[in-house]
Design a protein around this motif. Structure first.
Motif, PDB file in Angstrom:
ATOM      1  N   THR A 199       0.851  -1.190   0.000  1.00  0.00           N
ATOM      2  CA  THR A 199       0.000   0.000   0.000  1.00  0.00           C
ATOM      3  C   THR A 199       0.882   1.234   0.000  1.00  0.00           C
ATOM      4  O   THR A 199       1.801   1.348   0.822  1.00  0.00           O
ATOM      5  CB  THR A 199      -0.914   0.028   1.232  1.00  0.00           C
ATOM      6  N   GLU A 214     -10.524   4.160   8.752  1.00  0.00           N
ATOM      7  CA  GLU A 214      -9.918   5.472   8.987  1.00  0.00           C
ATOM      8  C   GLU A 214     -10.098   5.867  10.445  1.00  0.00           C
ATOM      9  O   GLU A 214     -11.090   5.479  11.085  1.00  0.00           O
ATOM     10  CB  GLU A 214     -10.536   6.538   8.073  1.00  0.00           C
ATOM     11  N   GLN A 220      -2.571   0.478  -4.655  1.00  0.00           N
ATOM     12  CA  GLN A 220      -2.524  -0.780  -3.920  1.00  0.00           C
ATOM     13  C   GLN A 220      -2.146  -1.887  -4.890  1.00  0.00           C
ATOM     14  O   GLN A 220      -2.746  -2.028  -5.957  1.00  0.00           O
ATOM     15  CB  GLN A 220      -3.854  -1.074  -3.241  1.00  0.00           C
ATOM     16  N   HIS A 244      -7.249  -8.868   7.340  1.00  0.00           N
ATOM     17  CA  HIS A 244      -6.983  -7.468   7.677  1.00  0.00           C
ATOM     18  C   HIS A 244      -8.175  -6.596   7.338  1.00  0.00           C
ATOM     19  O   HIS A 244      -9.067  -6.986   6.576  1.00  0.00           O
ATOM     20  CB  HIS A 244      -5.698  -6.962   7.003  1.00  0.00           C
ATOM     21  N   SER A 245      -8.183  -5.408   7.923  1.00  0.00           N
ATOM     22  CA  SER A 245      -9.210  -4.407   7.623  1.00  0.00           C
ATOM     23  C   SER A 245      -8.531  -3.090   7.318  1.00  0.00           C
ATOM     24  O   SER A 245      -7.386  -2.844   7.727  1.00  0.00           O
ATOM     25  CB  SER A 245     -10.187  -4.242   8.793  1.00  0.00           C
ATOM     26  N   GLU A 246      -9.240  -2.242   6.578  1.00  0.00           N
ATOM     27  CA  GLU A 246      -8.729  -0.920   6.217  1.00  0.00           C
ATOM     28  C   GLU A 246      -9.831   0.096   6.487  1.00  0.00           C
ATOM     29  O   GLU A 246     -10.856   0.111   5.808  1.00  0.00           O
ATOM     30  CB  GLU A 246      -8.313  -0.888   4.741  1.00  0.00           C
ATOM     31  N   HIS A 268      -4.628   0.558   9.177  1.00  0.00           N
ATOM     32  CA  HIS A 268      -4.484  -0.874   8.904  1.00  0.00           C
ATOM     33  C   HIS A 268      -4.499  -1.663  10.212  1.00  0.00           C
ATOM     34  O   HIS A 268      -3.766  -1.356  11.144  1.00  0.00           O
ATOM     35  CB  HIS A 268      -3.156  -1.116   8.167  1.00  0.00           C
ATOM     36  N   ILE A 273      -4.856   5.630   5.772  1.00  0.00           N
ATOM     37  CA  ILE A 273      -5.639   4.419   6.005  1.00  0.00           C
ATOM     38  C   ILE A 273      -5.169   3.808   7.320  1.00  0.00           C
ATOM     39  O   ILE A 273      -3.967   3.740   7.588  1.00  0.00           O
ATOM     40  CB  ILE A 273      -5.473   3.392   4.861  1.00  0.00           C
TER      41      ILE A 273
END
Length: 304
Positions: A83, A122, A137, A118-120, A92, A90
């Motif tokens: 990324t 804010e 990405q 994983h999650s993205e 992470h 972001i």
């Protein structure tokens, strides 16, 4: 970023250029609800460039206060994700315990190996105000010997990424070696990833690699008499001495490396073995992937 559909390959408008350019890909913009993505790889016409098997240009997306990126936990196997942001941030999180704010100029390498979730999202401080998100990405297919290594996450701050000036052009060597410098970012096969900013009229010679491509994130280039438009990717041969010239001020990404062989890809899973993808799909359906630390309550279902 999660791939939102079961089918990953996208149809790109394509053409051939000069004899040094094997293919020109012009991705179609896709609206993901609030922001757009241009997916260049994998395309029907070209699946990979070196070990790179996925290339998304997201944004620039302008979010109003209260809105933003909110990608629920999802899985990967047998790849490493990269990324890199031009603007924005972001947050992470992953199943090896990482919690990292990804900011412009940083390189963030997530090694899925035998499996990661994983999650993205804010940070609330960011979504509380109007903000922009813009970046790339990418996914790297791992060599067969490394496909099932332990999952890991590596964060490289902007200051650690080496720079050089080549013929008055500012370059950053994000991964691999080029222009006399070597990046500290971990690689598993011969890998090339360079960013360059060219002013109108400036030229830059392409570094050598078995396979390589140039993506124009902003501006316009030409190679000999062939124009490489904004948002286009030019796939080059291994011919030496190829020179790019900027028609206008431009920001480009150069990717490439060694050919590591055929890969299968479905949803967020990539592997040299079809049966491994089927196993990963079943594991995700049955909840056998590890949970994301601090983000355990949601997930993206497997597309059926």
């Amino acid at each position: 970023m999660s791939n939102l559909s079961k089918q990953v390959e996208h149809e790109c408008d394509s053409s051939t250029g000069c004899n040094a350019i094997e293919l020109l890909l012009h991705p179609r913009e896709k609206d993901l609800g609030g922001f757009s993505v241009r997916r260049v790889l994998p395309a029907v016409q070209r699946k990979m460039v070196g070990p790179w098997i996925f290339f998304d240009h997201m944004g620039p997306a302008e979010f109003s206060a209260g809105e933003g990126i909110n990608v629920r936990p999802h899985p990967h196997v047998n790849i490493a994700t990269v990324t890199y942001l031009f603007e924005g941030e972001i947050l992470h999180r992953d199943s090896v315990g990482s919690l990292q704010a990804i900011k412009p100029g940083d390189i963030n390498l997530m090694v899925a190996g035998s499996g990661i979730t994983h999650s993205e999202r804010e940070r609330p401080e960011l979504t509380a105000v109007d903000h922009t998100l813009h970046g790339l990405q990418l996914w790297l297919a791992l060599p067969e010997a490394d496909e099932e290594i332990d999952a890991a996450f590596y964060h490289y701050p902007e200051a650690d990424i080496p720079t050089a000036v080549v013929n008055d052009v500012a370059v950053r060597v994000m991964m691999g070696s080029a222009y006399g410098v070597t990046s500290p970012v971990k690689v598993f096969a011969k890998t090339l990833y360079v960013e360059a900013h060219l002013k109108a009229g400036q030229t830059l010679s392409l570094p050598d690699a078995d396979e390589r491509a140039v993506y124009v994130a902003k501006g316009k280039l030409k190679s000999k008499e062939t124009e490489i438009a904004e948002y286009a990717m030019a796939i080059f041969s291994d011919q030496k001495g190829i020179v790019l010239e900027a028609s206008v001020d431009s920001r480009i990404a150069i990717i490439g490396g060694e050919n590591i062989g055929k890969r299968y890809i479905e949803w967020n899973f990539v592997s040299s073995r079809k049966e491994r993808i089927e196993q990963a799909k079943e594991d995700w359906r049955e909840g056998r992937f590890p949970l994301v630390a601090g983000d355990e309550d949601e997930f993206i279902p497997l597309p059926e």
